[in-house]
Design an enzyme around this catalytic site. Structure first.
Site, short mmCIF file in Angstrom:
data_model
loop_
_atom_site.label_atom_id
_atom_site.label_comp_id
_atom_site.label_asym_id
_atom_site.label_seq_id
_atom_site.Cartn_x
_atom_site.Cartn_y
_atom_site.Cartn_z
N SER A 163 31.84 92.38 57.29
CA SER A 163 33.14 93.02 57.49
C SER A 163 33.09 93.98 58.68
O SER A 163 32.85 93.56 59.81
CB SER A 163 33.56 93.72 56.19
OG SER A 163 34.90 94.11 56.23
N ASP A 258 40.91 85.99 52.33
CA ASP A 258 40.45 87.09 53.15
C ASP A 258 41.40 87.25 54.35
O ASP A 258 41.59 86.30 55.11
CB ASP A 258 39.03 86.81 53.64
CG ASP A 258 38.45 87.94 54.47
OD1 ASP A 258 39.14 88.94 54.73
OD2 ASP A 258 37.26 87.81 54.86
N HIS A 288 37.29 88.32 50.23
CA HIS A 288 36.56 89.26 51.08
C HIS A 288 35.77 90.23 50.20
O HIS A 288 36.30 90.78 49.24
CB HIS A 288 37.54 90.05 51.94
CG HIS A 288 36.86 90.92 52.96
ND1 HIS A 288 36.63 90.51 54.25
CD2 HIS A 288 36.34 92.18 52.87
CE1 HIS A 288 36.02 91.47 54.92
NE2 HIS A 288 35.83 92.50 54.10
#
Length: 315
Positions: A163, A258, A288
């Site tokens: 991320s 996501d 995610h």
């Protein structure tokens, strides 16, 4: 794009909803960090045994950058030195720390038979862009310069993160290519944030607003960036770099549910078009953040295993 969560991912998502946890964007940064820190106890798997885990302190212009070194029981030694992965944790540049990603760093060290060094870069909003980027670059350069003392083979040094950490890894790779860092063997980009314009389709699809919701991603952005001008800076949005040619081989992972899915997919495609070796893995039924949830999601452990195999194959 239609998204159907895997049964275990759907069950985890329902459990989070039923728990009634407040949305991060309704909290202060400190409160959000506390909630995120607690979640790991319910989601992280049992860590593998390692030979050594120890704190590090990396010198930086502003003082020091905390870090942690993970040494596996059977590293792939060459002339007494092991390959290494510099890892940057996720958390939207606002939350997360060495402890939130401790287990996954242990897993990667074990699966890749390499040393992992996790970097605890400065967080926003106390330290806005480019503080995290500066720390990531500084830490990587220091690790390379002190590789032998750390037991690391500098010619087998890779970077990675999930991320926001994937964003920092991509930025470090670009900086290193352009002379502000060491030669890198590879980059591991786990559902990376690469374009703050946030105009890709997955940023507006209802099916992708799972855990990392569309509103919380904007909350992270507004905490991290100083203003709209930062969106166009490649150190914030690595997809805005003039060219992706000359970067190290990449492993890029995306998830179906996501908001960052489409930009990660496009970044992988652009890397490939630029002549970079790319291994791309998509988990259509995961959301995610799944990568650190190996206690509840077997696909997370599969991802760690596959990344470990990819890192081994680098040499």
């Amino acid at each position: 794009m239609p998204v159907v969560l895997d049964p275990d991912a759907a069950a985890v998502y329902k459990a989070f909803q039923d728990a009634g946890r407040p949305a991060y964007e309704t909290l202060t940064a400190a409160e959000a960090r506390a909630y995120y820190a607690q979640a790991r106890f319910a989601t992280n798997p049992e860590p593998p045994e390692l030979a050594r885990v120890a704190p590090l302190s990396i010198p930086a212009p502003h003082g020091t950058i905390p870090a942690r070194i993970y040494v596996p029981t059977e590293p792939r030694l060459k002339d007494g030195l092991a390959p290494a992965l510099v890892f940057f944790h996720g958390g939207g540049w606002v939350i997360g720390d060495l402890d939130s990603h401790d287990v996954v760093c242990r897993q990667l060290a074990d699966a890749g038979a390499l040393i992992v060094i996790a970097v605890d870069y400065r967080l926003a909003p106390e330290h806005k862009f480019p503080a995290a980027t500066d720390d990531a670059i500084t830490a990587t350069k220091w690790i390379a310069a002190n590789a032998r003392e750390l037991g690391i083979d500098a010619s087998r040094l890779s970077i990675g993160g999930d991320s926001a950490g994937g964003n920092l890894a991509a930025v470090v790779a670009l900086a290193a290519r352009d002379g502000d860092g060491p030669a890198l063997a590879g980059q591991v980009l786990i559902y990376p944030a690469v374009d703050f314009a946030m105009t890709h389709g997955s940023h507006s699809e209802p099916e992708t607003s799972v855990l990392l919701t569309h509103s919380v991603i904007r909350w992270f952005r507004d905490h991290y960036l100083n203003g709209a001008a930062d969106i166009h800076d490649w150190r914030a949005s690595p997809a805005r770099a003039e060219t992706l040619a000359g970067l190290p081989p990449a492993y890029v992972l995306t998830a179906g549910a996501d908001p960052l899915r489409d930009e990660g997919d496009e970044y992988a495609a652009r890397l490939k078009q630029a002549g970079v070796g790319v291994t791309y893995k998509h988990f259509p039924g995961q959301f995610h953040g799944f990568f650190t949830m190996g206690k509840l999601l077997q696909q997370a452990n599969l991802a760690v295993s596959e990344i470990g195999a990819w890192l081994r194959a680098l040499g």
